[in-house]
Design an enzyme around this catalytic site. Structure first.
Site, PDB file in Angstrom:
ATOM      1  N   THR A  54       0.880  -1.169   0.000  1.00 33.89           N
ATOM      2  CA  THR A  54       0.000   0.000   0.000  1.00 33.89           C
ATOM      3  C   THR A  54       0.912   1.211   0.000  1.00 33.89           C
ATOM      4  O   THR A  54       2.081   1.075   0.368  1.00 33.89           O
ATOM      5  CB  THR A  54      -0.846   0.049   1.282  1.00 33.89           C
ATOM      6  N   THR A  55       0.586   2.364  -0.292  1.00 28.73           N
ATOM      7  CA  THR A  55      -0.536   3.016  -0.899  1.00 28.73           C
ATOM      8  C   THR A  55      -0.037   3.674  -2.189  1.00 28.73           C
ATOM      9  O   THR A  55       1.075   4.172  -2.217  1.00 28.73           O
ATOM     10  CB  THR A  55      -1.070   4.086   0.066  1.00 28.73           C
TER      11      THR A  55
END
Length: 275
Positions: A54-55
């Protein structure tokens, strides 16, 4: 395919057919394609312990598009890596940012890179940006059975469109649905917080330098509120990965330049008080 004793390429390489490398592999070397699927399926039981990334954030600006990712990978409640790269240049004018099961996502990106190169060699021209986005969508759709078993891949695709002279951003769902986003977008566990920052900071007509500042601020906010997102780490000199795509092609922003932007962001927030 058996090798020619004289060192020549097998006849399959010269037979007319699809420009898709995946379809070529399935037709002429099904055992290799099957082995890849079997290896991936064997790891399904370990989905919970597989590193996740992520992100990812993308921002279109006047003349191109930026894609950035934090460097943290998680494994449940543990940090699996502080330095994972999640943004990959896939050809001269496009890149992919990955969120989801890291190993499966990276393999998908590598195959996508081969797909684009194979198409260009066979057809003598590059796919259109929309065609590239659709090709990635079909690969995500092919991963659907594994997604149902926990090995989810949700990438974001962006690139510079030579036909329109503008940067474009595409997002996906686990079924392979492809959606063009306007101005900016974010995926991954910290995407909610990153998108909130982008709503406040994004301005039409931004240049590349302003867009880099905006994208770093968005990742900073995501790391502030999402434990799976790693923020800039001055102590270890770990910075977000930022790719820029414009008329000159795709390339990464140098770490030294990102470091200066991060220092400016930290200083401005210190002067403005804790958030």
């Amino acid at each position: 395919m058996t090798a020619d004793p004289a060192g020549r390429l097998p006849a399959a390489y010269f037979a007319p057919g699809s420009s898709s490398f995946t379809e070529f592999l399935q037709a002429y070397a099904p055992d290799v394609a099957r082995a890849q699927l079997d290896a991936a399926s064997a790891s399904v039981g370990a989905a919970a312990s597989a590193p996740h990334g992520t992100t990812i954030v993308a921002v279109a600006y006047d003349g191109g598009v930026l894609v950035a990712g934090d460097r943290r990978a998680t494994m449940g409640n543990l940090i699996a890596s502080h330095t994972m790269r999640k943004v990959f240049i896939t050809d001269d004018y496009s890149c992919v940012g990955i969120a989801g099961t890291a190993g499966v996502a990276i393999e998908m990106v590598r195959l996508f890179q081969v797909e684009l190169e194979h198409y260009e060699k066979i057809e003598g021209t590059q796919l259109s940006l929309k065609g590239k986005a659709n090709r990635l969508a079909s690969m995500i759709r092919g991963n659907l059975s594994m997604a149902f078993q926990g090995l989810t891949v949700v990438p974001m695709f962006a690139g510079f469109d030579l036909d329109t002279g503008a940067g474009r951003i595409f997002s996906y769902d686990v079924t392979g649905g492809c959606y063009e986003e306007q101005q900016y977008h974010s995926v991954g566990s910290g995407s909610l917080f990153a998108r909130g920052a982008l709503k406040k900071l994004y301005r039409d007509g931004m240049d590349a330098d302003a867009a880099v500042r905006v994208i770093v601020e968005a990742l900073y906010d995501a790391a502030d509120d999402d434990s799976a997102t790693g923020g800039p780490d001055p102590g270890r000199r770990i910075w977000p990965t930022v790719a820029v795509l414009d008329a000159e092609g795709g390339r990464f922003v140098a770490d030294d330049d990102i470091e200066q932007v991060v220092a400016s962001v930290i200083e401005s927030r210190r002067e403005g008080g804790a958030r």
